[in-house]
Each structure stands twice: as structure tokens, then as C-alpha cells.
Design a protein around this motif. Structure first.
Motif, short mmCIF file in Angstrom:
data_model
loop_
_atom_site.label_atom_id
_atom_site.label_comp_id
_atom_site.label_asym_id
_atom_site.label_seq_id
_atom_site.Cartn_x
_atom_site.Cartn_y
_atom_site.Cartn_z
N THR A 33 20.80 33.20 22.93
CA THR A 33 19.63 33.72 23.63
C THR A 33 18.45 33.87 22.68
OG1 THR A 33 21.11 34.97 25.08
CG2 THR A 33 18.80 35.60 25.11
N GLU B 97 18.77 38.16 12.35
CA GLU B 97 20.20 38.11 12.69
C GLU B 97 21.00 38.91 11.67
OE1 GLU B 97 22.43 37.19 14.96
OE2 GLU B 97 24.06 37.51 13.53
N ILE C 101 19.36 44.75 11.80
CA ILE C 101 18.26 45.65 12.17
C ILE C 101 18.86 47.05 12.22
CG2 ILE C 101 16.63 46.23 14.04
CD1 ILE C 101 17.53 43.05 14.75
N VAL D 93 26.11 35.70 31.99
CA VAL D 93 26.77 35.49 30.69
C VAL D 93 26.92 34.02 30.31
CG1 VAL D 93 28.09 37.63 30.92
CG2 VAL D 93 29.13 35.49 31.64
N LEU E 148 26.23 30.20 29.11
CA LEU E 148 25.28 29.69 28.13
C LEU E 148 23.99 29.26 28.82
CD1 LEU E 148 27.75 27.66 25.92
CD2 LEU E 148 26.61 29.79 25.32
C1 LIG Z 1 35.66 33.77 24.13
C2 LIG Z 1 34.42 33.41 24.94
C3 LIG Z 1 34.43 32.24 25.69
C4 LIG Z 1 33.28 31.88 26.44
N1 LIG Z 1 33.28 30.70 27.13
C5 LIG Z 1 32.14 30.27 27.73
C6 LIG Z 1 32.05 28.94 28.25
O1 LIG Z 1 33.00 28.15 28.16
N2 LIG Z 1 30.87 28.57 28.85
C7 LIG Z 1 29.79 29.42 28.93
O2 LIG Z 1 28.76 29.03 29.50
N3 LIG Z 1 29.84 30.67 28.39
C8 LIG Z 1 30.97 31.11 27.79
N4 LIG Z 1 31.02 32.35 27.19
C9 LIG Z 1 29.84 33.26 27.29
C10 LIG Z 1 28.75 32.93 26.26
O3 LIG Z 1 29.31 32.36 25.11
C11 LIG Z 1 28.02 34.22 25.85
O4 LIG Z 1 27.63 34.96 27.00
C12 LIG Z 1 26.78 33.90 25.02
O5 LIG Z 1 27.13 33.14 23.88
C13 LIG Z 1 26.05 35.19 24.64
O6 LIG Z 1 24.92 34.86 23.86
P1 LIG Z 1 23.84 35.96 23.42
O7 LIG Z 1 22.93 35.31 22.46
O8 LIG Z 1 23.23 36.58 24.62
O9 LIG Z 1 24.68 37.10 22.71
P2 LIG Z 1 25.51 37.08 21.34
O10 LIG Z 1 26.20 35.79 21.16
O11 LIG Z 1 26.32 38.33 21.38
O12 LIG Z 1 24.37 37.20 20.22
C14 LIG Z 1 23.84 38.42 19.79
C15 LIG Z 1 23.50 38.29 18.32
O13 LIG Z 1 22.97 39.53 17.86
C16 LIG Z 1 23.45 39.76 16.55
N5 LIG Z 1 23.35 41.19 16.25
C17 LIG Z 1 24.12 42.21 16.69
N6 LIG Z 1 23.71 43.38 16.16
C18 LIG Z 1 22.64 43.09 15.38
C19 LIG Z 1 21.77 43.87 14.56
N7 LIG Z 1 21.91 45.20 14.42
N8 LIG Z 1 20.78 43.24 13.89
C20 LIG Z 1 20.60 41.88 14.00
N9 LIG Z 1 21.40 41.11 14.75
C21 LIG Z 1 22.40 41.70 15.44
C22 LIG Z 1 24.87 39.25 16.61
O14 LIG Z 1 25.39 39.02 15.30
C23 LIG Z 1 24.72 37.99 17.44
O15 LIG Z 1 24.47 36.85 16.64
C24 LIG Z 1 32.14 32.74 26.44
C25 LIG Z 1 32.14 33.91 25.67
C26 LIG Z 1 33.26 34.24 24.91
C27 LIG Z 1 33.23 35.49 24.06
#
Ligand SMILES: Cc1cc2nc3c(=O)[nH]c(=O)nc-3n(C[C@H](O)[C@H](O)[C@H](O)COP(=O)(O)OP(=O)(O)OC[C@H]3O[C@@H](n4cnc5c(N)ncnc54)[C@H](O)[C@@H]3O)c2cc1C
Length: 482
Positions: free
Chosen positions: A13, A34, A268, A464, A466
Motif C-alpha cells: 500500500t 519503513e 516511526i 485486504v 493486493l
Molecule cells: C499469509 C498471507 C497470504 C495472503 N495471500 C494473499 C493472496 O494470495 N492474494 C492477495 O491478494 N492477498 C493476499 N494476502 C493479503 C495481502 O498480502 C495483504 O493484505 C497486503 O500485503 C497488506 O499490505 P499493506 O501494505 O496494507 O500492509 P503490510 O504488508 O502490513 O505493510 C505495512 C508496513 O508497515 C511497516 N511498519 C509497521 N510498523 C512500522 C513503523 N512503526 N514504522 C515504519 N514502518 C512500519 C511494516 O514493516 C510493513 O512493511 C495475504 C496475506 C497473508 C498474510
């Protein structure tokens, strides 16, 4: 003053929002922060080398997070086009067994049950009794959404329309496969908005609504080139080196932009509106940033923990999140094969409900069938991924639990490679009322101290998948005037 946007969190995201904001506001400075040493969040692909007892070797891609994408997410097709990833795409056609053959492993029944993939398969046992009567009866069932409700659980919804057996067998399995959660707790409107819309469209019947044309007009502002042509007839897709290629290409692109600054290994530590009205982002290195705008792409409870009490926001801790154990397994090829051809299977909630004695397998993906083109010498090996984590946190958090993932190896032949990863709080579980709460959050962000200078996006807000996450990144900052 020049715009300076700080993006919190470098998952898909945050990367998507950095990509789109840097294009939309070339004069602005974009800083992406990050916590860890790599970008991508839950996306994590790795290529490992394996050997069998007969001297055969292979290089195999393992995913510990998401493994497939659906071609309907235009926001991701756009990234593929703009980042030049077209030649790295690997597809699974809708006509292939890996797309058509999906199974259920119903705890009370022996073996795998094939989910219907054609009209004739609906009439074969056990679907004839498990599936058909409930679906055929549904359109004749009177409209039964209680007056005045604006949301309910997935289980309530499915029970209302299709009966409790269908809701437990199919509804809980579907929720296990996407959310690793309990369908009796998840919001139907947030988790499966199309089901709620079909019921509306079909005058109370989901089946009728599914058969009627969907009037929803999707936005057309995607620069997708010829990627949709390539996705014709495709069920799911990934990339040659796994889903990790997508955040990898985004990070490489962003590193080359003069208006983007990427800070990794940099947690952060706090975010607030200071007494003088300035936004203040503090990093644990001690660095302080005073941006004009902030985009939070963090899990909502993480954001809550960073906010100064004077700058708090509503509902950030309203949704819990599932924890999942991902077990990657590679076996030498056996005769007969270890599993039937197909995508994999899901396990519904047992009739007796969840218990600490339940093994907690949510489903298993037959990776070798779906995306074998990722691996060299794939024909000599079988790759599968077992997902565990019944929605009982206790089970996952009990250190001495006898239900450790390795127990499952006992029912399979000796693997030549195993990898177990536990992901705590990795998939947000929107509870009933989630959409209303997110609207209230948006209202709180638009006024008062934040006055539109902070946007909150990511998996915990509007979906949730991608596709949802990339879309929310694309929409970040859309309301800002140039
Ligand atoms: C096991 C699994 C299988 C999945 N399979 C699928 C699939 O097949 N197809 C699909 O479409 N979706 C799938 N999903 C869902 C999808 O992968 C996630 O919803 C998506 O990757 C979330 O992305 P995000 O960037 O919103 O959050 P996140 O990936 O949680 O990113 C948040 C980021 O913030 C960072 N962060 C946290 N705290 C701090 C801080 N204090 N300071 C700075 N950075 C920080 C973290 O390190 C992380 O990099 C799956 C999820 C999982 C867990």
C-alpha cells in the motif's frame, strides 16, 4: 510552501501510494518510511535450491505471504504496465485444472470434495446434497434481511439466505481461505461487499442478483496498455520470481525518482499535530520530520500506538487481525502423486466448532499445479503450502502446544525441504459496522487538528487483497488540490 508527503509503512500500500503521488505531484517531496530492512510488508518471495535423493536439483520459489493475484484488479495491471513487468508475468488459464479444480476437506467426511466447477458437477455427490438444494431454494425464499440492519456477520448472512449447513461448509471455508478468520465474526459488507449488493439487486435473493447485470461502473482512469489482453482467459497470475517482484520493481523505480526518498530500517516512533499546528513525524533514530501531509499505510493498531494522545483518532483498534502459520513443503515427485491436480483445498469450520484439539489447518495450496513455470525442473518435485491458524489465538500462542506445524509432516512422506513461518496479526478482520466506522474515521481526519492533512489507507481500511491495497495507494491524496 512545497508539498512534502511522508508515507508511513513500506508494504504494497505504501509503495503504491509513493508511486502514484510521485507521478501526480512531481514538484512534491515524497518520503517513504519503513521499519524493516526491506519493502513489501507481508509480501515475501524467496527462491531456494533443493536436491532429491537421486541427485536431481531444482530452484523453487516459495511464498510466505500472498501468492496469486486476480486479473480483475486494474490497479495492479496498471503497475505491471507502467513498471514494465509484462514479460515476468506467469498466468494460470481458467481452463486449467489448477483454476477449475478446487476442493474442500470437510472434517467430518473422508478425502477431498470437489467444489462445483460446471453445471454437471453440481449434480454429482456429495454436492448434490451439500450445495444444490440450498442454492436452488434460495431464489424462492422470501426477502429476509431484517429491517434497519446495515451489516451483519458473513455467517448470519449466509445462514439467512442458504441455511446453516451451507453457511458453515462453504462460508466458513471461504473466510478461512481469504481472512484466516471466523465467519461468525467477520462483516459481510466489508469482507464480501458483492454478496450484499447481489441481495439488494436480486430483490432479496443473492442467486437472482448474481444472474442480473451489475450496474456498478468501475472507474476508468487506469493506464493499463495491452495488459488486459494478456489477461484474457486468466484465472490467477503471479511473476517469474514470485509476487515479491511487484514490490521489488516499485522500490527500484522509486529509488530512481529525484522527488522520492526511501528510508528503510527506520521505525516511526510517533506522529502528532504539534501545538503550533505542524505535523510531526518522529523516527526512532531521533530524526524529526515536519511534512505538509502524511499518508499512513500502517496496520491500524500500529498507527494507534504511534499517535500522541492529543492527536488520537477513532476506531483504529476496532478490528482484530488473524495470525497465520505458513508451512512451505517440497517433496520429490511420487507415483501416485501426493495430491490430485487442482488449486488446493480449504477446510471449513468443524461441526463441533473450533477447539484447541482441532489441528487448525485452514487450507493447502498445490503450488506445483498453479504456477509451476516459476520453478526450474518443477516436474520432479511437488511443492505445496499449508496454511494454519484456526481463529483461536490461544492455539497459536501456546508455546508448548502439541499442535505444532511439524505434526502435519507425519501424515505426508518425508519432505526434502520445509520452512515454517508464523505471521502474527497479519490479516485484518473487519467486524460488522466496519464501513460505518471507516467513514467516521474519514470524517475525523477531515476536520479538527488533522484537517485533511493525514490519510489512512491499507489492508485494514478498504480490503485486504493486493488489488485493494494497490488501489487504495493510487487513490491517496486524490482530494488534494494542486
Ligand atoms: C499469509 C498471507 C497470504 C495472503 N495471500 C494473499 C493472496 O494470495 N492474494 C492477495 O491478494 N492477498 C493476499 N494476502 C493479503 C495481502 O498480502 C495483504 O493484505 C497486503 O500485503 C497488506 O499490505 P499493506 O501494505 O496494507 O500492509 P503490510 O504488508 O502490513 O505493510 C505495512 C508496513 O508497515 C511497516 N511498519 C509497521 N510498523 C512500522 C513503523 N512503526 N514504522 C515504519 N514502518 C512500519 C511494516 O514493516 C510493513 O512493511 C495475504 C496475506 C497473508 C498474510
Amino acid at each position: 510552501m512545497n508539498r512534502h508527503v511522508v508515507i508511513l509503512g513500506g508494504g504494497i500500500t505504501g509503495l503504491s501510494s509513493a508511486f502514484h503521488l510521485s507521478r501526480r505531484f512531481p514538484e512534491a517531496l515524497i518520503t517513504l518510511v519503513e521499519k524493516t530492512s526491506r519493502f513489501g510488508g507481508w509480501i515475501s518471495s524467496e527462491r531456494v535450491q533443493v536436491h532429491d535423493g537421486d541427485g536431481r536439483t531444482a530452484e523453487i520459489v516459495l511464498e510466505s505471504g500472498p501468492r496469486t493475484l486476480r486479473p480483475n484488479a486494474k490497479s495492479v495491471l496498471e503497475l505491471i504496465h507502467l513498471l514494465g513487468l509484462k514479460n515476468s508475468v506467469i498466468t494460470t488459464p481458467i481452463t486449467s485444472s489448477a483454476a477449475k479444480d478446487r476442493y474442500l476437506q470437510i472434517p467430518e467426511l473422508q478425502g477431498l470434495i470437489t467444489l462445483p466447477n460446471s453445471l454437471t458437477s453440481i449434480f454429482s455427490p456429495p454436492m448434490r446434497t451439500l450445495f444444490l438444494p440450498h442454492v436452488l431454494r434460495e431464489p424462492a425464499k422470501r426477502r429476509n434481511r431484517p429491517d434497519g440492519i446495515s451489516d451483519e456477520t458473513v455467517d448470519n448472512f449466509m445462514t439467512r439466505r442458504f441455511g446453516p449447513t451451507f453457511a458453515r461448509t462453504f462460508g466458513s471455508a471461504l473466510v478461512h481461505g481469504i481472512y484466516a478468520a471466523d465467519s461468525r465474526k467477520l462483516s459481510v459488507r466489508a469482507a464480501f461487499p458483492s454478496l450484499w449488493a447481489m441481495e439488494d439487486r436480486g430483490w432479496g435473493s443473492v442467486v437472482r442478483g448474481a444472474l442480473l447485470p451489475n450496474p456498478t461502473v468501475s472507474r476508468g482512469d487506469y493506464d493499463v496498455g495491452d495488459i488486459p489482453d494478456m489477461m484474457k482467459g486468466v484465472s490467477v497470475y503471479s511473476f517469474k520470481d514470485g509476487i515479491g517482484m511487484l514490490p521489488g520493481a516499485l522500490a527500484t523505480h522509486l529509488r530512481n525518482q529525484s522527488n522520492v526518498e526511501l528510508l528503510c530500517d527506520n521505525p516511526i516512533s510517533s506522529l502528532r499535530v504539534a501545538d503550533d499546528g505542524q505535523l510531526e513525524v518522529k523516527l526512532s533514530s531521533g530524526q524529526m520530520i515536519n511534512p505538509t501531509h502524511v499518508i499512513s499505510a500502517l496496520p491500524l493498531p500500529v498507527l494507534d500506538g504511534l499517535l500522541h494522545p492529543t492527536s488520537s483518532l477513532p476506531h483504529l483498534t476496532a478490528s482484530p487481525a488473524s495470525s497465520v502459520v505458513v508451512l512451505n513443503l517440497i517433496f520429490p515427485q511420487t507415483q501416485p502423486r501426493l495430491h490430485p491436480s487442482g488449486f488446493g483445498y480449504l477446510v471449513p469450520r468443524p461441526l463441533s466448532g473450533y477447539s484447541p484439539h482441532n489441528p487448525g489447518i485452514l487450507g493447502t495450496v498445490f503450488d506445483s499445479c498453479a504456477l509451476s513455470a516459476q520453478d526450474s525442473n518443477a516436474a520432479n518435485f511437488t511443492k505445496m503450502t499449508v496454511m494454519m491458524g484456526v481463529p483461536i489465538p490461544l492455539l497459536l500462542h501456546t508455546p508448548n502446544s502439541s499442535h505444532c506445524p511439524e505434526d502435519y509432516l507425519k501424515v505426508l512422506p518425508e519432505p526434502i525441504y520445509t520452512r515454517t513461518q508464523r505471521h502474527d496479526d497479519c490479516i485484518p478482520n473487519p467486524m460488522p459496522g466496519h464501513l460505518r466506522r471507516m467513514e467516521e474515521l474519514k470524517t475525523a481526519l477531515a476536520k479538527g487538528a488533522w484537517s485533511g492533512r493525514l490519510e489512512v489507507i491499507g489492508a485494514g481500511v478498504r480490503g485486504v487483497s493486493l488489488g485493494d491495497c494497490v488501489e487504495s495507494g493510487k487513490r491517496a491524496g486524490e482530494s488534494w488540490t494542486c
